[in-house]
Design a protein around this motif. Structure first.
Motif, short mmCIF file in Angstrom:
data_model
loop_
_atom_site.label_atom_id
_atom_site.label_comp_id
_atom_site.label_asym_id
_atom_site.label_seq_id
_atom_site.Cartn_x
_atom_site.Cartn_y
_atom_site.Cartn_z
N UNK A 1 0.80 -1.21 0.00
CA UNK A 1 0.00 0.00 0.00
C UNK A 1 0.84 1.27 0.00
N UNK A 3 3.83 1.90 -1.41
CA UNK A 3 4.73 2.14 -2.52
C UNK A 3 6.16 1.74 -2.21
N UNK A 5 9.54 -0.02 -2.32
CA UNK A 5 10.26 -0.74 -3.38
C UNK A 5 11.62 -1.10 -2.83
N UNK A 12 5.25 2.21 5.52
CA UNK A 12 4.16 2.61 6.39
C UNK A 12 3.46 1.37 6.93
N UNK A 15 -1.65 1.38 9.47
CA UNK A 15 -2.48 2.46 8.94
C UNK A 15 -3.89 2.29 9.51
N UNK A 64 -0.75 6.60 11.04
CA UNK A 64 0.16 5.54 10.58
C UNK A 64 1.41 5.54 11.43
N UNK A 137 9.35 10.11 3.30
CA UNK A 137 8.79 10.82 2.14
C UNK A 137 9.86 11.10 1.09
N UNK A 140 10.90 8.31 -1.45
CA UNK A 140 9.89 7.95 -2.45
C UNK A 140 9.77 8.95 -3.59
N UNK A 141 10.37 10.11 -3.46
CA UNK A 141 10.22 11.14 -4.48
C UNK A 141 10.81 10.69 -5.82
N UNK A 142 10.10 11.01 -6.88
CA UNK A 142 10.60 10.67 -8.22
C UNK A 142 10.97 11.91 -9.02
N UNK A 143 10.42 13.06 -8.65
CA UNK A 143 10.73 14.29 -9.37
C UNK A 143 12.18 14.69 -9.08
N UNK B 21 5.17 13.65 -16.99
CA UNK B 21 5.87 12.74 -16.06
C UNK B 21 5.37 11.31 -16.28
N UNK B 38 -1.65 6.64 1.49
CA UNK B 38 -1.81 5.53 0.54
C UNK B 38 -1.43 5.79 -0.91
N UNK B 40 0.86 6.84 -4.12
CA UNK B 40 2.28 6.59 -4.38
C UNK B 40 2.84 7.64 -5.34
N UNK B 41 4.13 7.83 -5.28
CA UNK B 41 4.79 8.76 -6.20
C UNK B 41 4.49 8.34 -7.64
N UNK B 60 3.46 16.38 -1.41
CA UNK B 60 4.23 15.65 -0.40
C UNK B 60 4.57 14.24 -0.87
N UNK B 62 4.44 13.28 -4.06
CA UNK B 62 4.95 13.36 -5.43
C UNK B 62 3.99 12.75 -6.47
#
Lengths: 179, 109
Positions: A1, A3, A5, A12, A15, A64, A137, A140-143, B21, B38, B40-41, B60, B62
Motif C-alpha cells: 500500500x 509504494x 520498493x 508505512x 495504517x 500511521x 517521504x 519515495x520522491x521521483x521528481x 511525467x 496511501x 504513491x509517487x 508531499x 509526489x
C-alpha cells in the motif's frame, strides 16, 4: 500500500482510520486535540480534575506508523495531528518566508503539528521521529532534485492553528468552486 | 504512459501547464490524510476535492497529476500552487468511476 520498493528503507505500517477530535477547556479556553480510532467520533463533554473539556470539532483522518525495514523498529506517530504546508501559512510570517527561501533549492517545507505539544522546544525524541518521517517521504520522491523538509512546530502553529491549514480533513469543502 | 498521454487519451481539460511525467498508477480519494498514507509517487490522483491542502498533500507524496472529476475547478491559488509544484491539474465532466475505467482500459494498473 505504501509504494515500498527495493531501496526503500522505511514503510508505512499500522495504517488506521479515525477522527481528529478538537476540544476546549470551558474555563481556561485552552484547546487540544487527540486521535480517536472509534467508528463514531466521541463528542461528550467530560471532567478531568477541575477541568471540563468540551467538543469543538472533528475531522476524518488516517494515522500511521513507520517501520525501518533494516532494523524492524517501528516509529509510532500517535502524536502527529497533521502537517501544514508553508504555502498555507501567512505570507508575512516566518514559516512562509522560510518556505520561500527553501523553495530556491527545490525544498518543500512542511510543519508537523502535534496533538499535545509540550511547553518549550520539541523533545529530542520527537525530532528523531521527524527525521524518520522526512526519510520516508524523501526516499519515495521521483521528481528530480525535489526535496521535502518536515520541521517540528517551532512556530507555535498548534496554539493558533486554523483547521483549514492542517492536512487533516477539516472543512475541505470551504474553498470549493463549482465549474 | 505519461501524464501528457493520459490527458490526450481521456481528452482532459488542462488547468495548469502539462508537466509530462511517467505515470505509475492511479489513486482515488477525496481525503488528504488518505492521500498522504496511501497514494504513491507518480500516481494520477482522481478526486472531487479542490482545496489547497489536496495540492499540498499531492506534492508531499509526489503525485504526477490530479484529475478533478465532475467538472470541478480549483481556486486560482490552488492552481498556482500546483503549477509551482509541477503537478498537472486536469478537469473532466466524467465522474471518478468513469475516469478510473478509462485509465484501466489505457493499461494503467
Amino acid at each position: 500500500m505504501d509504494g515500498a520498493r527495493p531501496g526503500h528503507r522505511y514503510r508505512m505500517v499500522n495504517i488506521r482510520s479515525g477522527y481528529v477530535i478538537v476540544e476546549h477547556e470551558v474555563h481556561s479556553r485552552a484547546m487540544r486535540s487527540y486521535f480517536s480510532p472509534e467508528g463514531v467520533p466521541p463528542i461528550e463533554e467530560y471532567r478531568e480534575g477541575p477541568q471540563i473539556w468540551k467538543f469543538t470539532g472533528q475531522a476524518q483522518t488516517v494515522h500511521f506508523d513507520l517501520m525501518d525495514s533494516e532494523t524492524g523498529v517501528v516509529t509510532r506517530f500517535d502524536d502527529l495531528m497533521g502537517l501544514v504546508s508553508y504555502t498555507a501559512c501567512r505570507q508575512d510570517g516566518d514559516i512562509y518566508r522560510l518556505g520561500e527561501l527553501a523553495q530556491e533549492q527545490r525544498i518543500w517545507l512542511y510543519v508537523a503539528v502535534t496533538h499535545r505539544p509540550s511547553d518549550g522546544p520539541p523533545r529530542a525524541e520527537w525530532i528523531e521521529k521527524l527525521r524518520v518521517l522526512n526519510r520516508y517521504f524523501n526516499e519515495r520522491l521521483q521528481t528530480p532534485n525535489k526535496k521535502i523538509l518536515i520541521l517540528p512546530d517551532y512556530f507555535g502553529l498548534h496554539a493558533e492553528f486554523n483547521h483549514g491549514q492542517i492536512m487533516a480533513d477539516f472543512e475541505l469543502t470551504a474553498m470549493e468552486v463549482e465549474a | 504512459m505519461t501524464t501528457k498521454e493520459v490527458a490526450e487519451r481521456l481528452e482532459l481539460k488542462g488547468l495548469t501547464p502539462v508537466f509530462d511525467k511517467p505515470v505509475t498508477g492511479v489513486y482515488i480519494s477525496d481525503m488528504v490524510s488518505d492521500v498522504i498514507a496511501n497514494a504513491k509517487a507518480g500516481n494520477v490522483l482522481i478526486t472531487l476535492q479542490v482545496h489547497n491542502n489536496v495540492i499540498a498533500a499531492a506534492n508531499l507524496v509526489d503525485i504526477a497529476a490530479i484529475v478533478l472529476t465532475r467538472g470541478r475547478t480549483p481556486a486560482p491559488e490552488a492552481s498556482a500552487l500546483a503549477e509551482k509544484a509541477e503537478i498537472s491539474v486536469f478537469s473532466t465532466p466524467m465522474d471518478s468511476w468513469q475516469v478510473a475505467t478509462k485509465l484501466y482500459e489505457a493499461g494503467i494498473r
